[in-house]
Scaffold this motif. Structure first.
Motif, short mmCIF file in Angstrom:
data_model
loop_
_atom_site.label_atom_id
_atom_site.label_comp_id
_atom_site.label_asym_id
_atom_site.label_seq_id
_atom_site.Cartn_x
_atom_site.Cartn_y
_atom_site.Cartn_z
N GLU A 80 0.83 -1.22 0.00
CA GLU A 80 0.00 0.00 0.00
C GLU A 80 0.86 1.26 0.00
O GLU A 80 0.53 2.25 -0.65
CB GLU A 80 -0.92 -0.02 1.22
CG GLU A 80 -1.97 1.09 1.18
CD GLU A 80 -2.98 0.96 2.32
OE1 GLU A 80 -4.01 1.67 2.27
OE2 GLU A 80 -2.74 0.16 3.25
N TYR A 115 1.91 2.77 -3.55
CA TYR A 115 1.00 3.43 -4.47
C TYR A 115 0.02 4.40 -3.83
O TYR A 115 -0.44 5.35 -4.48
CB TYR A 115 0.19 2.38 -5.25
CG TYR A 115 -0.65 1.46 -4.39
CD1 TYR A 115 -1.90 1.87 -3.92
CD2 TYR A 115 -0.19 0.21 -4.02
CE1 TYR A 115 -2.67 1.03 -3.11
CE2 TYR A 115 -0.94 -0.63 -3.21
CZ TYR A 115 -2.19 -0.22 -2.76
OH TYR A 115 -2.94 -1.04 -1.96
N GLN A 116 -0.33 4.21 -2.54
CA GLN A 116 -1.41 5.00 -1.95
C GLN A 116 -1.14 6.50 -1.91
O GLN A 116 -2.04 7.31 -2.21
CB GLN A 116 -1.72 4.49 -0.53
CG GLN A 116 -3.09 4.96 0.00
CD GLN A 116 -4.22 4.53 -0.89
OE1 GLN A 116 -4.35 3.37 -1.22
NE2 GLN A 116 -5.07 5.48 -1.29
N VAL A 122 -2.00 7.85 -5.24
CA VAL A 122 -3.44 7.77 -5.47
C VAL A 122 -4.16 8.90 -4.72
O VAL A 122 -5.02 9.59 -5.27
CB VAL A 122 -3.99 6.40 -5.01
CG1 VAL A 122 -5.53 6.40 -5.04
CG2 VAL A 122 -3.45 5.29 -5.89
N LYS A 158 -13.55 9.92 -4.26
CA LYS A 158 -12.90 8.61 -4.16
C LYS A 158 -13.85 7.48 -4.54
O LYS A 158 -13.47 6.52 -5.21
CB LYS A 158 -12.39 8.40 -2.74
CG LYS A 158 -11.64 7.09 -2.55
CD LYS A 158 -11.07 6.98 -1.15
CE LYS A 158 -10.30 5.68 -0.96
NZ LYS A 158 -9.74 5.56 0.41
N GLY A 182 -12.05 6.41 -7.45
CA GLY A 182 -10.99 5.73 -6.70
C GLY A 182 -10.41 4.52 -7.40
O GLY A 182 -9.18 4.38 -7.51
N THR A 183 -11.28 3.63 -7.90
CA THR A 183 -10.78 2.39 -8.52
C THR A 183 -10.00 2.67 -9.79
O THR A 183 -8.91 2.12 -10.00
CB THR A 183 -11.95 1.43 -8.83
OG1 THR A 183 -12.63 1.12 -7.61
CG2 THR A 183 -11.44 0.16 -9.48
N LEU A 210 -6.67 4.14 -8.93
CA LEU A 210 -5.80 3.11 -8.37
C LEU A 210 -5.19 2.24 -9.49
O LEU A 210 -3.98 2.00 -9.50
CB LEU A 210 -6.60 2.22 -7.41
CG LEU A 210 -5.85 1.02 -6.82
CD1 LEU A 210 -4.67 1.49 -5.98
CD2 LEU A 210 -6.80 0.16 -5.99
N GLU A 217 -2.59 4.25 -11.49
CA GLU A 217 -1.33 4.48 -10.77
C GLU A 217 -0.51 3.20 -10.67
O GLU A 217 0.71 3.21 -10.83
CB GLU A 217 -1.61 5.05 -9.38
CG GLU A 217 -1.94 6.52 -9.38
CD GLU A 217 -0.87 7.37 -10.03
OE1 GLU A 217 0.34 7.15 -9.77
OE2 GLU A 217 -1.22 8.24 -10.84
N TRP A 263 -10.03 -4.80 -6.44
CA TRP A 263 -9.49 -3.46 -6.37
C TRP A 263 -10.09 -2.64 -5.22
O TRP A 263 -9.52 -1.63 -4.82
CB TRP A 263 -9.73 -2.72 -7.68
CG TRP A 263 -9.01 -3.32 -8.85
CD1 TRP A 263 -9.52 -4.10 -9.82
CD2 TRP A 263 -7.62 -3.19 -9.14
NE1 TRP A 263 -8.55 -4.47 -10.72
CE2 TRP A 263 -7.36 -3.92 -10.33
CE3 TRP A 263 -6.55 -2.52 -8.51
CZ2 TRP A 263 -6.10 -4.02 -10.90
CZ3 TRP A 263 -5.30 -2.60 -9.09
CH2 TRP A 263 -5.08 -3.35 -10.26
N LYS A 314 -4.95 -4.82 -0.62
CA LYS A 314 -3.91 -3.84 -0.29
C LYS A 314 -2.55 -4.20 -0.92
O LYS A 314 -1.76 -3.31 -1.21
CB LYS A 314 -3.75 -3.72 1.23
CG LYS A 314 -5.03 -3.30 1.96
CD LYS A 314 -5.54 -1.96 1.48
CE LYS A 314 -6.79 -1.55 2.27
NZ LYS A 314 -7.36 -0.26 1.76
#
Length: 442
Positions: A21, A24-25, A28, A55, A59-60, A63, A66, A102, A106
């Motif tokens: 996580e 990438y988080q 994102v 989000k 969000g998906t 994600l 990214e 997704w 995590k």
């Protein structure tokens, strides 16, 4: 992030990438905040929607975007750090029952197949022996060429009685099968014994002979028949003459000289013979050069002993050309592709090791040479030279610049082959055109 290499064989491996996580988080979250500043969502003023709502909507997709970006960059950087030469492109491993959640997942694990070669080594010194072939244009070849030119420029006639060398037009019939075909029989392409049956005859004559009188290659060369037709034309045969065609050879005069080489290029028989010999030598010099280079490439390729990841490359070719080629297509064409790839690897290796480089000026010069050859027989030499820069520019810009890249590769290949010939033990061998044809058939 964890990246590892799992070698499956000497030239194939898996690159394994594990993302946590923390990898990438932050990116994102930053992108979602940026979206929130610009988002135009119903019920909210532009840029005032809560980040949580943005989000839920984006969000998906953010994600996925990214993670794909991180994977691409990480994969490329990791490959650049390796000492081996990767071939084709990494292929994502598609695992069964390995769907990604997704929304809640995590940690993510990805695998890529790669094919590569390493440790390319090419020893070029005087211990490496090669042959430079030179085709000798002798008087016999010159005479044969002139006779062919005279025949091509001669006048066609339809005499009453046939002679050796004529073309006999008529109907071939097989008595047993009933097969029949109308064709033109070239008497110069069959045995003298059989041709004798077709000389001294007139229109409407019927010539009888047997299929065994015709040699295998002569069915196609003299009769123009396919294998299926030959199978039907067995046993006793008849040929009913409909017409006799003869070409009277052109005379060696100024009209003929001008027709072959252009107005005023040669004016005497001696000059004509010399020009024919010069032209033949030039053409065969090009052919022998190409043959010499191909033989050298073959010898160097064998000595380098490069082991390609065949299974990987075949899979990559199919996936990279999805819908355009079949597995059968790839299997059929792969041997040619593999030979070209191996030579490309060797050529690039030699160019890098010996600082051989194709310059822009070389590309221009080679393109001009190609265009001159294309216009050689058009008689537009002076006009073409006046517009040469335009021709060159248009060609090199063609195919969205791919023509330029192809010519650049060709120039480098020429320089590499020149380097090879300078650094090995290359012996010149003079051969006749017949010996050259025998070499081509091997």
């Amino acid at each position: 992030m964890e990246i590892s290499l799992d070698k499956q064989s000497a030239n194939q491996a898996l690159i394994k990438i594990k993302l946590n996580e923390a990898d990438y988080q932050p990116k994102v979250d930053a992108k979602l905040k940026d979206y929130a500043k610009k988002a135009n969502i119903k019920g909210f003023r532009p840029g005032k929607a809560p980040v949580s709502m943005v989000k839920n909507i984006y969000g998906t997709s953010v994600l996925v975007e990214e993670i794909n970006s991180i994977l691409g960059e990480s994969l490329n950087n990791y490959i650049k750090e390796q000492t081996f030469k990767i071939l084709g492109e990494p292929l994502p491993v598609e695992k069964e029952n390995d769907s990604i959640d997704w929304k809640t997942q995590k940690e993510f694990d990805f695998e890529y197949k790669i094919g590569f070669v390493e440790g390319i080594s090419v020893a070029l010194d005087k211990k490496f022996k090669g042959t430079k072939y030179a085709i000798k244009v002798d008087d016999k070849l010159v005479e044969e060429t002139i006779e062919n030119l005279k025949a091509q420029s001669g006048k066609s006639t339809n005499p009453e009685v046939s002679e050796a060398g004529d073309h006999i037009y008529g109907d071939l019939t097989a008595k047993e099968s009933g097969f029949t075909k109308t064709l033109s029989l070239d008497l110069t392409k069959i045995t003298k014994k059989l041709a004798g049956k077709f000389t001294g005859i007139s229109k409407d004559a019927v010539v009888e002979f047997e299929s065994k009188d015709v040699k295998k290659a002569q069915w196609e060369e003299a009769f123009g028949m396919t294998e299926e037709e030959v199978e039907s034309a067995q046993g006793e045969l008849t040929f009913t003459v409909k017409n006799i065609n003869r070409t009277e050879a052109a005379e060696l005069n100024q009209e003929f000289f001008d027709k072959v080489f252009g107005p005023g290029v040669v004016s005497t028989e001696e000059e004509f013979v010399a020009k024919v010999k010069e032209t033949l030598q030039g053409n065969y010099d090009k052919e022998s050069k190409v043959f010499t280079e191909e033989e050298l490439k073959k010898a160097i390729t064998e000595s380098a002993k490069i082991d390609l990841p065949d299974a990987f490359l075949k899979e990559w070719l199919i996936r990279a050309n999805e819908g355009k080629v079949t597995e059968e297509d790839v299997e059929k064409e792969y041997p040619i592709y593999a030979k070209q790839l191996i030579w490309s690897l060797i050529s690039n290796h030699l160019a890098t090791e010996n600082k051989i480089q194709a310059e822009h000026e070389d590309v221009i010069a080679k393109t001009k040479e190609m265009i001159r050859e294309q216009f050689a027989s058009s008689g537009l030499g002076s006009q073409m030279e006046e517009s040469m820069d335009m021709f060159v520019d248009n060609y090199l810009k063609g195919e969205e610049g791919q023509n330029y890249m192809n010519m650049l590769t060709s120039v480098q290949n020429d320089k590499v082959l020149a380097y090879v010939q300078e650094n090995i033990d290359l012996k010149e061998k003079e051969i006749t055109i017949d010996e050259f044809k025998e070499l081509l058939e091997k």
